[in-house]
Motif scaffolding. Structure first.
Motif, PDB file in Angstrom:
ATOM      1  N   UNK A 155       1.005  -1.226  -0.053  1.00 17.14           N
ATOM      2  CA  UNK A 155      -0.041  -0.011  -0.209  1.00 17.14           C
ATOM      3  C   UNK A 155       0.857   1.164  -0.053  1.00 17.14           C
ATOM      4  N   UNK A 156       1.790   1.173   0.939  1.00 19.46           N
ATOM      5  CA  UNK A 156       2.733   2.478   1.077  1.00 19.46           C
ATOM      6  C   UNK A 156       3.670   2.459  -0.195  1.00 19.46           C
ATOM      7  N   UNK A 157       3.951   1.614  -1.223  1.00 15.99           N
ATOM      8  CA  UNK A 157       4.820   1.853  -2.168  1.00 15.99           C
ATOM      9  C   UNK A 157       4.439   1.554  -3.607  1.00 15.99           C
ATOM     10  N   UNK A 158       3.355   1.178  -3.858  1.00 13.08           N
ATOM     11  CA  UNK A 158       2.777   0.822  -4.971  1.00 13.08           C
ATOM     12  C   UNK A 158       2.393   2.107  -5.998  1.00 13.08           C
ATOM     13  N   UNK A 159       2.300   3.369  -5.214  1.00 11.78           N
ATOM     14  CA  UNK A 159       2.199   4.514  -6.327  1.00 11.78           C
ATOM     15  C   UNK A 159       0.822   4.292  -7.207  1.00 11.78           C
ATOM     16  N   UNK A 160      -0.250   3.622  -6.686  1.00 12.44           N
ATOM     17  CA  UNK A 160      -1.398   3.217  -7.875  1.00 12.44           C
ATOM     18  C   UNK A 160      -2.656   3.348  -6.954  1.00 12.44           C
ATOM     19  N   UNK A 161      -3.713   4.077  -7.055  1.00 11.05           N
ATOM     20  CA  UNK A 161      -4.635   4.265  -6.138  1.00 11.05           C
ATOM     21  C   UNK A 161      -5.853   2.909  -6.264  1.00 11.05           C
ATOM     22  N   UNK A 162      -5.855   2.372  -7.363  1.00 15.26           N
ATOM     23  CA  UNK A 162      -6.762   1.103  -7.277  1.00 15.26           C
ATOM     24  C   UNK A 162      -6.016   0.035  -6.302  1.00 15.26           C
ATOM     25  N   UNK A 163      -4.724  -0.142  -6.460  1.00 12.97           N
ATOM     26  CA  UNK A 163      -3.832  -1.142  -5.870  1.00 12.97           C
ATOM     27  C   UNK A 163      -3.984  -0.990  -4.313  1.00 12.97           C
ATOM     28  N   UNK A 164      -3.705   0.283  -4.061  1.00  9.08           N
ATOM     29  CA  UNK A 164      -3.785   0.672  -2.459  1.00  9.08           C
ATOM     30  C   UNK A 164      -5.077   0.426  -1.858  1.00  9.08           C
ATOM     31  N   UNK A 165      -6.189   0.731  -2.943  1.00  2.70           N
ATOM     32  CA  UNK A 165      -7.487   0.490  -2.335  1.00  2.70           C
ATOM     33  C   UNK A 165      -7.724  -0.830  -2.165  1.00  2.70           C
ATOM     34  N   UNK A 166      -7.289  -1.597  -3.025  1.00  2.63           N
ATOM     35  CA  UNK A 166      -7.314  -3.207  -2.866  1.00  2.63           C
ATOM     36  C   UNK A 166      -6.773  -3.431  -1.355  1.00  2.63           C
ATOM     37  N   UNK A 167      -5.481  -3.012  -1.219  1.00  5.09           N
ATOM     38  CA  UNK A 167      -4.722  -3.335   0.017  1.00  5.09           C
ATOM     39  C   UNK A 167      -5.518  -2.928   1.308  1.00  5.09           C
ATOM     40  N   UNK A 168      -6.111  -1.698   1.377  1.00  8.32           N
ATOM     41  CA  UNK A 168      -7.070  -1.242   2.433  1.00  8.32           C
ATOM     42  C   UNK A 168      -8.404  -2.130   2.702  1.00  8.32           C
ATOM     43  N   UNK A 169      -8.854  -2.676   1.469  1.00  8.96           N
ATOM     44  CA  UNK A 169      -9.881  -3.663   1.461  1.00  8.96           C
ATOM     45  C   UNK A 169      -9.447  -4.810   2.265  1.00  8.96           C
ATOM     46  N   UNK A 170      -8.343  -5.238   1.931  1.00  7.46           N
ATOM     47  CA  UNK A 170      -7.939  -6.656   2.445  1.00  7.46           C
ATOM     48  C   UNK A 170      -7.406  -6.432   3.902  1.00  7.46           C
ATOM     49  N   UNK A 171      -6.565  -5.465   4.257  1.00  8.19           N
ATOM     50  CA  UNK A 171      -6.270  -4.923   5.664  1.00  8.19           C
ATOM     51  C   UNK A 171      -7.515  -4.713   6.426  1.00  8.19           C
ATOM     52  N   UNK A 172      -8.597  -4.356   5.973  1.00  7.40           N
ATOM     53  CA  UNK A 172      -9.727  -4.308   6.951  1.00  7.40           C
ATOM     54  C   UNK A 172     -10.240  -5.646   7.218  1.00  7.40           C
ATOM     55  N   UNK A 173     -10.089  -6.718   6.316  1.00  8.31           N
ATOM     56  CA  UNK A 173     -10.572  -8.060   6.380  1.00  8.31           C
ATOM     57  C   UNK A 173      -9.965  -8.649   7.606  1.00  8.31           C
ATOM     58  N   UNK A 174      -8.427  -8.556   7.174  1.00 11.46           N
ATOM     59  CA  UNK A 174      -7.257  -9.552   7.871  1.00 11.46           C
ATOM     60  C   UNK A 174      -7.322  -8.617   9.416  1.00 11.46           C
ATOM     61  N   UNK A 175      -7.736  -7.519   9.630  1.00 10.08           N
ATOM     62  CA  UNK A 175      -7.668  -6.915  10.997  1.00 10.08           C
ATOM     63  C   UNK A 175      -8.681  -7.684  11.767  1.00 10.08           C
ATOM     64  N   UNK A 176     -10.082  -8.271  11.213  1.00  9.17           N
ATOM     65  CA  UNK A 176     -11.214  -8.840  11.596  1.00  9.17           C
ATOM     66  C   UNK A 176     -10.652 -10.229  11.863  1.00  9.17           C
ATOM     67  N   UNK A 177      -9.840 -10.829  10.960  1.00  4.27           N
ATOM     68  CA  UNK A 177      -9.440 -12.399  11.009  1.00  4.27           C
ATOM     69  C   UNK A 177      -8.459 -12.276  12.610  1.00  4.27           C
ATOM     70  N   UNK A 178      -7.745 -11.468  12.423  1.00  8.22           N
ATOM     71  CA  UNK A 178      -6.646 -11.462  13.537  1.00  8.22           C
ATOM     72  C   UNK A 178      -7.323 -11.320  14.979  1.00  8.22           C
ATOM     73  N   UNK A 179      -8.166 -10.652  14.771  1.00  6.38           N
ATOM     74  CA  UNK A 179      -9.166 -10.345  16.126  1.00  6.38           C
ATOM     75  C   UNK A 179      -9.950 -11.574  16.486  1.00  6.38           C
ATOM     76  N   UNK A 180     -10.629 -12.056  15.203  1.00  6.72           N
ATOM     77  CA  UNK A 180     -11.449 -13.295  15.616  1.00  6.72           C
ATOM     78  C   UNK A 180     -10.364 -14.458  16.033  1.00  6.72           C
ATOM     79  N   UNK A 181      -9.116 -14.760  15.524  1.00  4.35           N
ATOM     80  CA  UNK A 181      -8.254 -15.578  16.128  1.00  4.35           C
ATOM     81  C   UNK A 181      -7.675 -15.148  17.572  1.00  4.35           C
ATOM     82  N   UNK A 182      -7.773 -13.882  18.014  1.00  5.86           N
ATOM     83  CA  UNK A 182      -7.274 -13.627  19.285  1.00  5.86           C
ATOM     84  C   UNK A 182      -8.445 -14.019  20.111  1.00  5.86           C
TER      85      UNK A 182
END
Ligand SMILES: [Fe+2]
Ligand SMILES: [Fe+2]
Length: 271
Positions: free
Chosen positions: A147-174
């Motif tokens: 996300x930090x280094x791609x310099x491309x809005x659609x790919x950064x947007x994709x990273x943010x969507x996935x990061x949002x999900x992974x945040x939930x997955x990590x909390x679920x496992x916790x």
């Protein structure tokens, strides 16, 4: 709840995966104009194509020998596991959009992917979920770097969507682990967690480091994010254990303290 494989609030997570986290998901603008140097485009395409295979692109379910027994143990367990993997399949779909945008080539098999499957199958489903949790923590560092280094809005947007999900997955496992170890995890468990987590991060960097360096990321940056993610998880697990409602032993101690207090004027030291 005794011997239940996930003695936690599963209804909450079924609602999260099945309803709440499906709201407000806007698709990245895959067809927006792409302005990226060729070398960077190829490196980004290569790393994301491999990730597409591992993040929901391969067998998108638990694959340990006793996985089906775990799913069959309880309707809510089955539903929550299936909904979690549905989000993983969505990551693969999003990554596929990024690979197409970057005119990359899809990957169907790699040595790393075969090793990943072998690790997941090595012991039972609880161990597989530990491996997947570690992959989710390491992936969080990976997607932050992309996300930090791609310099491309659609790919950064994709990273943010996935990061949002992974945040939930990590909390679920916790929460899942907190429910299995209400008084906290052992030192041996923590040592295993760190050893596997670091091994997984080193393995990822060995395979993807050349591409991540090409897009401008640093090894120290990646490992710093990984260390913070692993540390945060262990700290939150410890805090959850400290906040747990009184255990049986604590209950006994409370009774003992109350009985003592009724018959003595000497104060009992508190912990
Ligand atoms: Fe994922
Ligand atoms: Fe995940």
């Amino acid at each position: 709840m005794k011997n239940h494989p996930m003695p936690m609030n599963l209804a909450k997570w079924i609602h999260h995966f099945g309803v709440a986290n499906r709201r407000n998901r806007i698709e990245p603008a895959w067809n927006a104009p792409l302005a990226m140097a060729d070398e960077k485009r190829k490196a980004l395409a290569a790393t994301l194509a491999e990730y597409q295979l591992g993040d929901g692109g391969g067998p998108c379910k638990l694959i340990a020998r006793d996985a089906e027994r775990l799913r069959a143990s309880d309707d809510e367990v089955k539903e929550v596991i299936d909904l979690w993997f549905k989000e993983e399949a969505e990551h693969s779909r999003l990554l596929g959009g990024a690979v197409r945008r970057l005119q990359g080539e899809f990957v169907t098999d790699t040595f790393a992917f075969r090793l990943f499957k072998l690790c997941r199958r090595a012991l039972g489903a609880q161990y597989e979920m530990l491996v997947l949790l570690l992959v989710e923590i390491i992936s969080t560092a990976y997607y932050h770097v992309i996300c930090r280094h791609c310099d491309d809005s659609p790919i950064a947007h994709m990273c943010l969507l996935i990061l949002r999900d992974e945040g939930g997955h990590v909390t679920f496992h916790r929460e899942r682990l907190s429910s299995l170890y209400p008084t906290g995890v052992s030192r041996a468990w923590k040592a295993q967690f760190w050893a596997l987590g670091v091994a997984c991060a080193v393995f990822l960097w060995l395979g993807h480091g050349k591409w991540l360096r090409t897009i401008g990321a640093q090894r120290t940056e990646f490992f710093d994010l990984v260390t913070r993610g692993l540390n945060r998880f262990i700290n939150r697990l410890r805090l959850a254990a400290e906040r747990q409602p009184s255990t049986q032993a604590d209950g006994h101690e409370r009774d003992w303290r109350a009985g003592y207090a009724a018959h003595s004027t000497v104060a009992i030291p508190t912990r």
